[in-house]
Every structure is written in structure tokens, then in C-alpha cells.
Design a protein around this motif. Structure first.
Motif, short mmCIF file in Angstrom:
data_model
loop_
_atom_site.label_atom_id
_atom_site.label_comp_id
_atom_site.label_asym_id
_atom_site.label_seq_id
_atom_site.Cartn_x
_atom_site.Cartn_y
_atom_site.Cartn_z
N ALA A 6 0.83 -1.21 0.00
CA ALA A 6 0.00 0.00 0.00
C ALA A 6 0.87 1.26 0.00
O ALA A 6 0.59 2.21 -0.73
N LYS A 7 1.91 1.26 0.81
CA LYS A 7 2.81 2.42 0.89
C LYS A 7 3.55 2.60 -0.45
O LYS A 7 3.70 3.72 -0.93
N THR A 8 3.95 1.50 -1.06
CA THR A 8 4.64 1.58 -2.35
C THR A 8 3.71 2.12 -3.42
O THR A 8 4.10 2.96 -4.23
N ASP A 9 2.47 1.66 -3.44
CA ASP A 9 1.46 2.20 -4.37
C ASP A 9 1.31 3.70 -4.17
O ASP A 9 1.30 4.47 -5.14
N GLN A 10 1.18 4.11 -2.92
CA GLN A 10 0.97 5.53 -2.59
C GLN A 10 2.15 6.37 -3.07
O GLN A 10 1.96 7.42 -3.68
N TYR A 11 3.37 5.93 -2.81
CA TYR A 11 4.55 6.71 -3.18
C TYR A 11 4.78 6.73 -4.69
O TYR A 11 5.24 7.73 -5.23
N GLU A 12 4.46 5.63 -5.37
CA GLU A 12 4.57 5.64 -6.83
C GLU A 12 3.61 6.66 -7.43
O GLU A 12 3.99 7.45 -8.30
N GLU A 13 2.39 6.64 -6.97
CA GLU A 13 1.39 7.58 -7.48
C GLU A 13 1.79 9.03 -7.17
O GLU A 13 1.69 9.91 -8.04
N LEU A 14 2.27 9.26 -5.96
CA LEU A 14 2.68 10.60 -5.56
C LEU A 14 3.83 11.10 -6.43
O LEU A 14 3.81 12.24 -6.92
N LEU A 15 4.83 10.26 -6.67
CA LEU A 15 5.96 10.66 -7.50
C LEU A 15 5.54 10.90 -8.94
O LEU A 15 5.95 11.89 -9.55
N ALA A 16 4.70 10.04 -9.48
CA ALA A 16 4.24 10.22 -10.86
C ALA A 16 3.50 11.54 -11.02
O ALA A 16 3.72 12.28 -11.99
N GLU A 17 2.64 11.87 -10.06
CA GLU A 17 1.93 13.15 -10.10
C GLU A 17 2.89 14.33 -9.97
O GLU A 17 2.76 15.33 -10.67
N ALA A 18 3.85 14.20 -9.08
CA ALA A 18 4.80 15.29 -8.83
C ALA A 18 5.69 15.54 -10.05
O ALA A 18 6.00 16.69 -10.38
N VAL A 19 6.11 14.47 -10.72
CA VAL A 19 6.93 14.62 -11.93
C VAL A 19 6.16 15.42 -12.98
O VAL A 19 6.71 16.31 -13.63
N ARG A 78 12.84 23.53 -3.52
CA ARG A 78 13.33 24.35 -2.39
C ARG A 78 14.41 25.33 -2.82
O ARG A 78 14.49 26.44 -2.29
N ILE A 79 15.25 24.94 -3.77
CA ILE A 79 16.30 25.87 -4.21
C ILE A 79 15.83 26.78 -5.34
O ILE A 79 16.57 27.64 -5.79
N GLY A 80 14.61 26.56 -5.80
CA GLY A 80 13.99 27.47 -6.76
C GLY A 80 14.22 27.18 -8.22
O GLY A 80 13.90 28.00 -9.07
N VAL A 81 14.76 26.00 -8.55
CA VAL A 81 14.96 25.70 -9.96
C VAL A 81 13.78 24.95 -10.58
O VAL A 81 13.70 24.84 -11.79
N LEU A 82 12.90 24.45 -9.73
CA LEU A 82 11.67 23.82 -10.21
C LEU A 82 10.48 24.61 -9.69
O LEU A 82 10.43 24.97 -8.51
N ASP A 83 9.57 24.86 -10.58
CA ASP A 83 8.32 25.53 -10.23
C ASP A 83 7.29 24.44 -9.96
O ASP A 83 7.01 23.62 -10.84
N VAL A 84 6.76 24.43 -8.73
CA VAL A 84 5.82 23.38 -8.33
C VAL A 84 4.62 24.02 -7.64
O VAL A 84 4.70 25.15 -7.14
N PRO A 85 3.50 23.30 -7.61
CA PRO A 85 2.34 23.81 -6.89
C PRO A 85 2.66 23.99 -5.40
O PRO A 85 3.28 23.12 -4.80
N ARG A 86 2.26 25.10 -4.85
CA ARG A 86 2.52 25.37 -3.42
C ARG A 86 1.37 24.87 -2.55
O ARG A 86 1.54 24.74 -1.35
N GLU A 87 0.27 24.59 -3.14
CA GLU A 87 -0.89 24.06 -2.41
C GLU A 87 -1.01 22.58 -2.73
O GLU A 87 -0.56 22.11 -3.76
N GLY A 88 -1.63 21.84 -1.84
CA GLY A 88 -1.88 20.44 -2.09
C GLY A 88 -0.90 19.53 -1.40
O GLY A 88 -0.15 19.95 -0.51
N HIS A 89 -0.88 18.28 -1.82
CA HIS A 89 -0.15 17.23 -1.13
C HIS A 89 1.13 16.78 -1.82
O HIS A 89 1.81 15.90 -1.31
N LEU A 90 1.49 17.38 -2.94
CA LEU A 90 2.61 16.84 -3.73
C LEU A 90 3.99 17.25 -3.20
O LEU A 90 4.94 16.51 -3.37
N PHE A 91 4.09 18.44 -2.61
CA PHE A 91 5.41 18.95 -2.24
C PHE A 91 5.41 19.46 -0.79
O PHE A 91 4.37 19.86 -0.28
N THR A 92 6.59 19.48 -0.19
CA THR A 92 6.71 19.86 1.21
C THR A 92 7.24 21.28 1.39
O THR A 92 7.67 21.63 2.48
N ILE A 93 7.20 22.08 0.36
CA ILE A 93 7.73 23.44 0.49
C ILE A 93 6.69 24.39 1.02
O ILE A 93 5.52 24.13 1.00
#
Length: 93
Positions: A6-19, A78-93
Motif C-alpha cells: 500500500a505504501k509503495t502504491d501511494q509513493y509511486e502515485e505521488l511521485l508520478a503526479e509530482a513529476v 526548495r532551491i527554486g529551480v523547479l516551479d511546483v504547486p505550493r498548495e496540495g499534497h505533492l510537495f513539502t515546500i
């Protein structure tokens, strides 16, 4: 399904969305653009590696690969070279 599966499924999905959600922030003609590309490529590579491990019935290494891939995206954000959504569950910034 086990907790590990279950954890592996969750992390795969999270990484795929984040990419998909991460975009390179610096202009193309800068060294930071290359750094951003490296972060994004490492994340994609770890996603592929994790899927390879899963297909070979190795959920421990798959989970580790998915986690490392996401760490590359978080670092780039975090270092500012990737633009990512600031809201939601994908990133910890």
C-alpha cells in the motif's frame, strides 16, 4: 494487500503526479536550467527504477526509489529551480 504494498502504491502515485506537476523555472540559457533538468531527470529515472523493482517483486527497493525520486523534486523546488504547486499534497515546500 500488505502495508508495504500500500505504501509503495501511494509513493509511486505521488511521485508520478509530482513529476508531471514540476516545471523547470530558470531560463534555458542559464546554468540553473541545467540543474533543474538534472533534478527532473533524476526524479523520472527513480520513477522508472521503482517501477522496474516492482515488476521484479522487490517492493522495498521500489519504495526507496520512489522516495529518492521525490526528494530530488523537493530539493529542486526548495532551491527554486523547479516551479511546483505550493498548495496540495505533492510537495513539502
Amino acid at each position: 494487500m500488505t502495508d508495504l504494498e500500500a505504501k509503495t502504491d501511494q509513493y509511486e502515485e505521488l511521485l508520478a503526479e509530482a513529476v508531471e506537476a514540476a516545471a523547470i523555472a530558470p531560463p534555458e540559457d542559464t546554468p540553473l536550467f541545467e540543474a533543474a533538468e538534472d533534478c527532473a531527470e533524476m526524479a523520472r529515472s527513480y520513477l522508472e527504477d521503482g517501477r522496474h523493482f516492482r515488476s521484479n517483486d522487490d517492493p522495498v527497493n521500489a519504495l526507496a526509489a520512489f522516495s529518492y525520486g521525490h526528494a530530488w523534486l523537493d530539493c529542486g523546488a526548495r532551491i527554486g529551480v523547479l516551479d511546483v504547486p505550493r498548495e496540495g499534497h505533492l510537495f513539502t515546500i
